[in-house]
Scaffold this motif. Structure first.
Motif, PDB file in Angstrom:
ATOM      1  N   VAL A 193     -24.027 -98.621  74.236  1.00  0.00           N
ATOM      2  CA  VAL A 193     -23.157 -98.818  75.427  1.00  0.00           C
ATOM      3  C   VAL A 193     -24.057 -98.539  76.631  1.00  0.00           C
ATOM      4  CG1 VAL A 193     -21.005 -98.238  76.792  1.00  0.00           C
ATOM      5  CG2 VAL A 193     -20.886 -98.655  74.430  1.00  0.00           C
ATOM      6  N   TYR A 194     -24.501 -97.425  76.873  1.00  0.00           N
ATOM      7  CA  TYR A 194     -25.453 -96.906  77.926  1.00  0.00           C
ATOM      8  C   TYR A 194     -26.581 -97.926  78.153  1.00  0.00           C
ATOM      9  CZ  TYR A 194     -28.899 -94.224  80.423  1.00  0.00           C
ATOM     10  OH  TYR A 194     -30.010 -93.803  81.394  1.00  0.00           O
ATOM     11  N   LEU A 195     -27.178 -98.304  77.087  1.00  0.00           N
ATOM     12  CA  LEU A 195     -28.375 -99.186  77.134  1.00  0.00           C
ATOM     13  C   LEU A 195     -27.923-100.705  77.576  1.00  0.00           C
ATOM     14  CD1 LEU A 195     -30.632 -97.846  74.170  1.00  0.00           C
ATOM     15  CD2 LEU A 195     -31.113 -97.432  76.480  1.00  0.00           C
ATOM     16  N   PHE A 196     -27.012-100.920  77.110  1.00  0.00           N
ATOM     17  CA  PHE A 196     -26.465-102.398  77.386  1.00  0.00           C
ATOM     18  C   PHE A 196     -26.211-102.286  79.161  1.00  0.00           C
ATOM     19  CE2 PHE A 196     -23.249-105.359  78.392  1.00  0.00           C
ATOM     20  CZ  PHE A 196     -23.667-106.529  78.027  1.00  0.00           C
ATOM     21  N   ARG A 197     -25.669-101.283  79.394  1.00  0.00           N
ATOM     22  CA  ARG A 197     -25.189-101.559  81.016  1.00  0.00           C
ATOM     23  C   ARG A 197     -26.500-101.174  81.807  1.00  0.00           C
ATOM     24  NH1 ARG A 197     -20.392 -97.007  82.169  1.00  0.00           N
ATOM     25  NH2 ARG A 197     -20.858 -98.195  84.330  1.00  0.00           N
ATOM     26  N   ARG A 198     -27.177-100.134  81.224  1.00  0.00           N
ATOM     27  CA  ARG A 198     -28.506 -99.991  82.197  1.00  0.00           C
ATOM     28  C   ARG A 198     -29.540-101.119  82.101  1.00  0.00           C
ATOM     29  NH1 ARG A 198     -29.668 -99.174  85.260  1.00  0.00           N
ATOM     30  NH2 ARG A 198     -31.169 -97.526  85.403  1.00  0.00           N
ATOM     31  N   LEU A 199     -29.653-101.586  80.942  1.00  0.00           N
ATOM     32  CA  LEU A 199     -30.892-102.598  80.659  1.00  0.00           C
ATOM     33  C   LEU A 199     -30.404-104.105  80.778  1.00  0.00           C
ATOM     34  CD1 LEU A 199     -32.850-100.819  77.925  1.00  0.00           C
ATOM     35  CD2 LEU A 199     -33.036-100.658  80.192  1.00  0.00           C
ATOM     36  N   VAL A 200     -29.118-104.209  80.630  1.00  0.00           N
ATOM     37  CA  VAL A 200     -28.621-105.844  80.978  1.00  0.00           C
ATOM     38  C   VAL A 200     -27.773-105.747  82.112  1.00  0.00           C
ATOM     39  CG1 VAL A 200     -27.491-107.498  79.850  1.00  0.00           C
ATOM     40  CG2 VAL A 200     -28.920-105.860  78.552  1.00  0.00           C
ATOM     41  N   ARG A 201     -26.537-105.296  82.183  1.00  0.00           N
ATOM     42  CA  ARG A 201     -25.580-105.589  82.824  1.00  0.00           C
ATOM     43  C   ARG A 201     -26.014-105.070  84.498  1.00  0.00           C
ATOM     44  NH1 ARG A 201     -20.257-102.101  83.730  1.00  0.00           N
ATOM     45  NH2 ARG A 201     -21.784-100.977  85.189  1.00  0.00           N
ATOM     46  N   ASP A 202     -26.879-104.060  84.559  1.00  0.00           N
ATOM     47  CA  ASP A 202     -27.278-103.837  85.840  1.00  0.00           C
ATOM     48  C   ASP A 202     -28.468-104.482  86.186  1.00  0.00           C
ATOM     49  OD1 ASP A 202     -25.272-101.993  85.911  1.00  0.00           O
ATOM     50  OD2 ASP A 202     -26.526-100.151  85.491  1.00  0.00           O
ATOM     51  N   VAL A 203     -28.945-105.363  85.424  1.00  0.00           N
ATOM     52  CA  VAL A 203     -30.379-105.816  85.810  1.00  0.00           C
ATOM     53  C   VAL A 203     -30.121-107.415  86.054  1.00  0.00           C
ATOM     54  CG1 VAL A 203     -32.573-106.546  84.826  1.00  0.00           C
ATOM     55  CG2 VAL A 203     -31.826-104.023  84.648  1.00  0.00           C
ATOM     56  N   THR A 204     -29.295-108.015  85.351  1.00  0.00           N
ATOM     57  CA  THR A 204     -28.914-109.514  85.579  1.00  0.00           C
ATOM     58  C   THR A 204     -27.746-110.053  85.503  1.00  0.00           C
ATOM     59  OG1 THR A 204     -29.274-111.609  84.713  1.00  0.00           O
ATOM     60  CG2 THR A 204     -29.017-109.831  82.971  1.00  0.00           C
ATOM     61  N   LEU A 242     -33.575 -95.277  74.795  1.00  0.00           N
ATOM     62  CA  LEU A 242     -32.728 -94.140  75.384  1.00  0.00           C
ATOM     63  C   LEU A 242     -33.357 -93.117  76.050  1.00  0.00           C
ATOM     64  CD1 LEU A 242     -29.810 -93.151  75.621  1.00  0.00           C
ATOM     65  CD2 LEU A 242     -30.163 -91.963  73.501  1.00  0.00           C
ATOM     66  N   MET A 243     -34.489 -92.621  75.494  1.00  0.00           N
ATOM     67  CA  MET A 243     -35.144 -91.494  76.041  1.00  0.00           C
ATOM     68  C   MET A 243     -36.023 -92.025  77.386  1.00  0.00           C
ATOM     69  SD  MET A 243     -37.531 -90.065  72.688  1.00  0.00           S
ATOM     70  CE  MET A 243     -38.676 -89.323  73.915  1.00  0.00           C
ATOM     71  N   PHE A 244     -36.441 -93.272  77.402  1.00  0.00           N
ATOM     72  CA  PHE A 244     -37.328 -93.767  78.484  1.00  0.00           C
ATOM     73  C   PHE A 244     -36.233 -94.092  79.467  1.00  0.00           C
ATOM     74  CE2 PHE A 244     -40.818 -94.237  75.631  1.00  0.00           C
ATOM     75  CZ  PHE A 244     -41.766 -93.584  76.255  1.00  0.00           C
ATOM     76  N   THR A 245     -35.100 -94.714  79.137  1.00  0.00           N
ATOM     77  CA  THR A 245     -34.076 -95.233  80.233  1.00  0.00           C
ATOM     78  C   THR A 245     -33.504 -93.820  81.048  1.00  0.00           C
ATOM     79  OG1 THR A 245     -33.554 -96.997  78.843  1.00  0.00           O
ATOM     80  CG2 THR A 245     -31.959 -96.561  80.656  1.00  0.00           C
ATOM     81  N   LEU A 246     -33.253 -93.011  80.047  1.00  0.00           N
ATOM     82  CA  LEU A 246     -32.761 -91.609  80.707  1.00  0.00           C
ATOM     83  C   LEU A 246     -33.728 -90.980  81.567  1.00  0.00           C
ATOM     84  CD1 LEU A 246     -30.856 -89.862  77.606  1.00  0.00           C
ATOM     85  CD2 LEU A 246     -29.834 -90.756  79.697  1.00  0.00           C
TER      86      LEU A 246
END
Length: 397
Positions: free
Chosen positions: A23-34, A87-91
């Motif tokens: 959920v977190y990765l989808f929000r940060r790498l997808v929803r918040d980017v495009t 997850l590690m690098f996004t955090l």
């Protein structure tokens, strides 16, 4: 505690962690980017399939042909590793953004003029850049770790001064294979390469210190049969590991014996002749009793081991080595830890095992060598803990 309860206590936190990570990765790498709906839907489908596959790959593989099952296993296990590193690098990227915002607020509170006015466009661009960087870094580490896991193990030479070793046995080479984990992913091709590399070392003795398999004799027997080609002047020896018990240790012991490999189940043998000899002992896995099996019996294994002679103990886990050292055993060979296998597991392994996580260590007058292992378990990755074939060269102590 029943095994099902232990598994439940393990899988529930893992399940919650994976749900949160996806959920977190989808929000940060997808929803918040495009804001592109097509890209969001495609990425959402990828994350959904990846999450479902991480838990359903085994069931799906059971109904597919063996070759397809192996591919499915590799893909979805690698997905788990990819999610971990993303997850590690996004955090880490979010931590950098948090620090930058804190510094900007502190600067504003002090009344100082910001060096460059912040704008929504600049913040959005910075967010996209950090997300892209985290994604590239996560994918790069995953790719390297996967390549390293499937790459044949490197040979690691370890000179060991064994107390009491006769001068006539100076230079005796003992090759250790451990934590091979033959199963749905590592199969006959890996076995044949491992055997070829081991035989090329022309060892005096081969020791397989547990976790040979992850599966039944019926399924994996044709793959494991390749170990029947191992060759050493004094033969090959095997002791059980915890994963072998998950897969019916008694059946595997019988199969391994049929390959001409000797099994040391809480007993010892003499290697060499007369004065030019040492004693080799082996114990069943330390955790076998928790699985309702007779298991580890150090007293039985050392019953015929004389304290005035050189001795080597094969034990899958480095657990209980303080007691082994107290008994005066010269050298113990173990595996089990994988050296952590994947960063940050390497750090966790060091916290749990200390100097016994990997490599050579000493307690009193006794030595312990813990190999990082030949294969892997879980995600098919090796990051910071390369696989190895350990070649121990024995020297008089």
């Amino acid at each position: 505690m029943p095994r099902w309860a232990s598994l439940l206590l393990f899988f529930i936190p893992v399940l919650l962690l994976l749900v949160g990570a996806h959920v977190y990765l989808f929000r940060r790498l997808v929803r918040d980017v495009t804001e592109h709906r097509g890209l969001r839907r495609a990425a959402g489908a990828l994350f959904t399939v990846g999450f479902a596959g991480a838990f359903g790959a085994r069931a799906l593989g059971a109904v597919l042909p063996s070759a397809a099952s192996r591919v499915v296993g590799i893909v979805f296990l690698a997905w788990i590793g990819l999610v971990l590193y993303l997850l590690m690098f996004t955090l880490a990227a979010d931590a950098l953004r948090t620090v930058a915002r804190w510094r900007a607020r502190r600067q504003a509170a002090s009344g100082a003029e910001p060096s460059e006015p912040a704008s929504p466009e600049r913040r959005a661009l910075l967010g996209r850049g950090l997300a892209l960087g985290a994604g590239v870094a996560g994918a790069s580490v995953t790719g390297f770790g996967t390549w390293r896991a499937f790459h044949p193990p490197d040979v690691r030479d370890i000179p060991v001064r064994l107390p009491g070793l006769p001068k006539a046995l100076e230079g005796f080479t003992l090759v250790q294979l451990t934590d091979i984990h033959i199963g749905g992913v590592l199969q006959r091709r890996f076995v044949d390469e491992l055997v070829s590399r081991t035989n090329a070392l022309k060892p005096d003795l081969i020791a397989i210190t547990g976790d040979l398999v992850d599966g039944s004799v019926e399924t994996l027997g044709p793959f494991v049969a390749g170990f029947g080609a191992l060759r050493a002047r004094h033969g090959a020896f095997f002791v059980t590991g915890n994963h072998d018990y998950y897969s019916d240790a008694d059946a595997w012991v019988a199969f391994v014996k049929s390959l001409g490999i000797q099994v040391l189940r809480n007993r010892s043998v003499t290697i060499g002749d007369g004065a030019a000899s040492f004693q080799l002992a082996g114990v069943d896995d330390w955790s076998a009793d928790r699985l309702g099996e007779p298991g580890y019996d150090l007293d039985a294994a050392l019953r015929d081991v004389r304290p005035d002679r050189a001795s080597v103990l094969l034990a899958h886990q480095p657990s209980n080595f303080d007691e082994v050292a107290r008994r005066g055993v010269g050298l113990q060979l173990s595996g089990h830890t994988h050296g952590g296998q994947m960063f940050p597991g390497t750090i966790v392994g060091d916290l749990i095992w200390g100097s016994r996580n990997a490599g050579l260590s000493r307690t009193e007058q006794s030595l312990l060598y813990v190999s990082r292992g030949c294969g892997f378990v879980g995600p098919p990755m090796r990051v910071g803990a390369p696989s190895e074939i350990a070649r121990l060269v024995l020297l008089p102590g």
